[in-house]
Write a protein that holds these residues in place. Structure first.
Motif, mmCIF file in Angstrom:
data_model
loop_
_atom_site.group_PDB
_atom_site.id
_atom_site.type_symbol
_atom_site.label_atom_id
_atom_site.label_comp_id
_atom_site.label_asym_id
_atom_site.label_seq_id
_atom_site.Cartn_x
_atom_site.Cartn_y
_atom_site.Cartn_z
ATOM 1 N N GLN A 73 0.793 -1.223 0.000
ATOM 2 C CA GLN A 73 0.000 0.000 0.000
ATOM 3 C C GLN A 73 0.829 1.278 0.000
ATOM 4 O O GLN A 73 0.297 2.373 0.181
ATOM 5 N N CYS A 74 2.120 1.150 -0.238
ATOM 6 C CA CYS A 74 2.983 2.323 -0.344
ATOM 7 C C CYS A 74 2.988 2.782 -1.798
ATOM 8 O O CYS A 74 3.411 2.034 -2.691
ATOM 9 N N ALA A 75 2.505 4.012 -2.046
ATOM 10 C CA ALA A 75 2.340 4.490 -3.423
ATOM 11 C C ALA A 75 3.650 4.497 -4.225
ATOM 12 O O ALA A 75 3.700 3.944 -5.325
ATOM 13 N N PRO A 76 4.733 5.108 -3.738
ATOM 14 C CA PRO A 76 5.975 5.094 -4.520
ATOM 15 C C PRO A 76 6.540 3.680 -4.688
ATOM 16 O O PRO A 76 7.251 3.402 -5.653
ATOM 17 N N CYS A 77 6.202 2.795 -3.746
ATOM 18 C CA CYS A 77 6.746 1.441 -3.770
ATOM 19 C C CYS A 77 6.169 0.610 -4.907
ATOM 20 O O CYS A 77 6.789 -0.359 -5.359
ATOM 21 N N ALA A 78 4.972 0.959 -5.365
ATOM 22 C CA ALA A 78 4.379 0.248 -6.494
ATOM 23 C C ALA A 78 5.214 0.479 -7.746
ATOM 24 O O ALA A 78 5.535 -0.455 -8.490
ATOM 25 N N GLY A 79 5.578 1.741 -7.982
ATOM 26 C CA GLY A 79 6.414 2.052 -9.127
ATOM 27 C C GLY A 79 7.774 1.393 -9.031
ATOM 28 O O GLY A 79 8.330 0.939 -10.039
ATOM 29 N N ALA A 115 -3.977 -6.323 3.205
ATOM 30 C CA ALA A 115 -3.403 -6.555 1.882
ATOM 31 C C ALA A 115 -2.321 -7.627 1.934
ATOM 32 O O ALA A 115 -2.252 -8.498 1.056
ATOM 33 N N ALA A 116 -1.473 -7.566 2.941
ATOM 34 C CA ALA A 116 -0.410 -8.561 3.073
ATOM 35 C C ALA A 116 -1.000 -9.945 3.280
ATOM 36 O O ALA A 116 -0.522 -10.933 2.707
ATOM 37 N N ASP A 117 -2.050 -10.032 4.082
ATOM 38 C CA ASP A 117 -2.690 -11.327 4.331
ATOM 39 C C ASP A 117 -3.299 -11.881 3.048
ATOM 40 O O ASP A 117 -3.240 -13.085 2.786
ATOM 41 N N ALA A 118 -3.872 -11.011 2.222
ATOM 42 C CA ALA A 118 -4.463 -11.451 0.953
ATOM 43 C C ALA A 118 -3.396 -12.041 0.035
ATOM 44 O O ALA A 118 -3.618 -13.069 -0.615
ATOM 45 N N ARG A 137 0.068 -2.980 -9.725
ATOM 46 C CA ARG A 137 -0.305 -2.338 -10.982
ATOM 47 C C ARG A 137 -1.657 -1.631 -10.905
ATOM 48 O O ARG A 137 -1.970 -0.813 -11.768
ATOM 49 N N ASN A 138 -2.440 -1.955 -9.903
ATOM 50 C CA ASN A 138 -3.761 -1.333 -9.744
ATOM 51 C C ASN A 138 -3.886 -0.563 -8.439
ATOM 52 O O ASN A 138 -4.981 -0.167 -8.049
ATOM 53 N N GLN A 139 -2.761 -0.358 -7.780
ATOM 54 C CA GLN A 139 -2.780 0.275 -6.467
ATOM 55 C C GLN A 139 -3.371 1.679 -6.490
ATOM 56 O O GLN A 139 -3.923 2.148 -5.500
ATOM 57 N N ASN A 140 -3.285 2.353 -7.640
ATOM 58 C CA ASN A 140 -3.824 3.715 -7.732
ATOM 59 C C ASN A 140 -5.331 3.756 -7.474
ATOM 60 O O ASN A 140 -5.874 4.804 -7.108
ATOM 61 N N LEU A 141 -6.008 2.634 -7.620
ATOM 62 C CA LEU A 141 -7.451 2.586 -7.396
ATOM 63 C C LEU A 141 -7.811 2.716 -5.917
ATOM 64 O O LEU A 141 -8.942 3.037 -5.583
ATOM 65 N N ILE A 142 -6.854 2.467 -5.034
ATOM 66 C CA ILE A 142 -7.135 2.560 -3.596
ATOM 67 C C ILE A 142 -6.285 3.610 -2.917
ATOM 68 O O ILE A 142 -6.304 3.730 -1.704
ATOM 69 N N ARG A 143 -5.547 4.376 -3.679
ATOM 70 C CA ARG A 143 -4.561 5.284 -3.078
ATOM 71 C C ARG A 143 -5.207 6.320 -2.166
ATOM 72 O O ARG A 143 -4.601 6.783 -1.206
ATOM 73 N N SER A 144 -6.449 6.692 -2.440
ATOM 74 C CA SER A 144 -7.092 7.732 -1.641
ATOM 75 C C SER A 144 -7.862 7.163 -0.454
ATOM 76 O O SER A 144 -8.466 7.894 0.308
ATOM 77 N N ARG A 146 -8.368 3.387 2.312
ATOM 78 C CA ARG A 146 -7.814 2.120 2.758
ATOM 79 C C ARG A 146 -8.267 0.989 1.835
ATOM 80 O O ARG A 146 -9.317 1.059 1.224
ATOM 81 N N VAL A 147 -7.461 -0.045 1.786
ATOM 82 C CA VAL A 147 -7.816 -1.194 0.969
ATOM 83 C C VAL A 147 -9.111 -1.815 1.502
ATOM 84 O O VAL A 147 -9.371 -1.809 2.705
ATOM 85 N N THR A 148 -9.917 -2.316 0.600
ATOM 86 C CA THR A 148 -11.195 -2.913 0.982
ATOM 87 C C THR A 148 -11.219 -4.383 0.596
ATOM 88 O O THR A 148 -10.450 -4.840 -0.269
ATOM 89 N N ASP A 149 -12.126 -5.127 1.217
ATOM 90 C CA ASP A 149 -12.300 -6.527 0.852
ATOM 91 C C ASP A 149 -12.697 -6.644 -0.614
ATOM 92 O O ASP A 149 -12.277 -7.578 -1.310
ATOM 93 N N GLY A 150 -13.501 -5.687 -1.086
ATOM 94 C CA GLY A 150 -13.943 -5.720 -2.468
ATOM 95 C C GLY A 150 -12.783 -5.616 -3.442
ATOM 96 O O GLY A 150 -12.727 -6.340 -4.444
ATOM 97 N N PHE A 151 -11.842 -4.707 -3.161
ATOM 98 C CA PHE A 151 -10.687 -4.554 -4.042
ATOM 99 C C PHE A 151 -9.830 -5.816 -4.036
ATOM 100 O O PHE A 151 -9.364 -6.272 -5.092
#
Length: 227
Positions: A73-79, A115-118, A137-144, A146-151
């Motif tokens: 969930q670290c934005a710069p870390c995805a890149g 996220a780590a558990d998933a 590659r899709n982390q930008n969808l949750i950047r604003s 917290r991660v959800t079960d749906g994502f």
């Protein structure tokens, strides 16, 4: 004489039809749509057919290991994962000299346990690397938010030939919880920082600990030094 209820009933029916049409246009005939997950093809091109054993990627007998400590969930870390780690995977993972491991480490204040558990649950099917790479590659969808079960479900559903039901059963199990906890303990024992990805390269020639998002060239140099 016209019933006074007729206009009211007619308007009610008309409103229902209009609302139904709007809902139909917005969600389609098949019901509500999941978030559109992209990047499945590049992920499969990178990882399809490469041996995986839990968190390990590549030949298990490879003399050199490259362990990636990163935060989903670290934005710069995805890149960083996509631009630095993925090219190394493309170069080495199908060979016999280098294998990779992914370890979860939380940076900043974001809650990363879910996220780590998933991802760890995907490791139960030897698909953790596909899961985490598609997540990045899709982390930008949750950047604003917290991660959800749906994502997390959307990522799982985007993986080809993946048993989503078994993955859901593994979520939050003692096995996945222990795996994530083990990653944190290992990172602490190596005194890794909590602000950026770290890479640990180990082989017959020793161990190199690279912190603060080391470059691809730095990692290549470390691989050569420990080989």
């Amino acid at each position: 004489m016209t019933s006074p209820w007729f206009p009211r009933v007619g308007l009610t029916l008309l409103a229902a039809i209009v609302i139904g049409a709007i809902v139909s246009l917005s969600i389609g005939e098949g019901g509500p749509k999941a978030v559109i997950i992209t990047g499945s093809d590049p992920v499969q091109q990178l990882l399809g057919g490469v041996r995986q054993d839990g968190r390990s990627l590549g030949n298990p007998d490879a003399p050199v290991s490259v362990t990636v400590f990163n935060d989903l969930q670290c934005a710069p870390c995805a890149g960083y994962e996509i631009s630095t780690v993925d090219p190394l995977i493309a170069q080495y993972a199908r060979g016999s000299s280098v294998r990779f491991e992914f370890r979860h480490r939380s940076f900043g204040g974001a809650e990363t346990t879910l996220a780590a558990d998933a991802a760890a649950a995907a490791a139960e099917q030897d698909r953790e690397w596909q899961y985490l790479d598609l997540f990045f590659r899709n982390q930008n969808l949750i950047r604003s938010s917290r991660v959800t079960d749906g994502f997390l479900n959307d990522i799982a559903n985007a993986l080809p030939e993946f048993d989503v039901s078994a993955w859901r059963d593994a979520l939050g199990s003692s096995v996945t919880t222990a795996a994530v906890d083990e990653d944190g303990t290992l990172g602490d024992s190596l005194h890794l920082p909590f602000n950026a990805p770290s890479i640990v390269v180990a082989g017959p020639g020793g161990q190199k600990i690279l912190t603060d998002s080391p470059s691809e060239a730095d990692i290549q140099t470390a691989i050569t030094a420990v080989s």
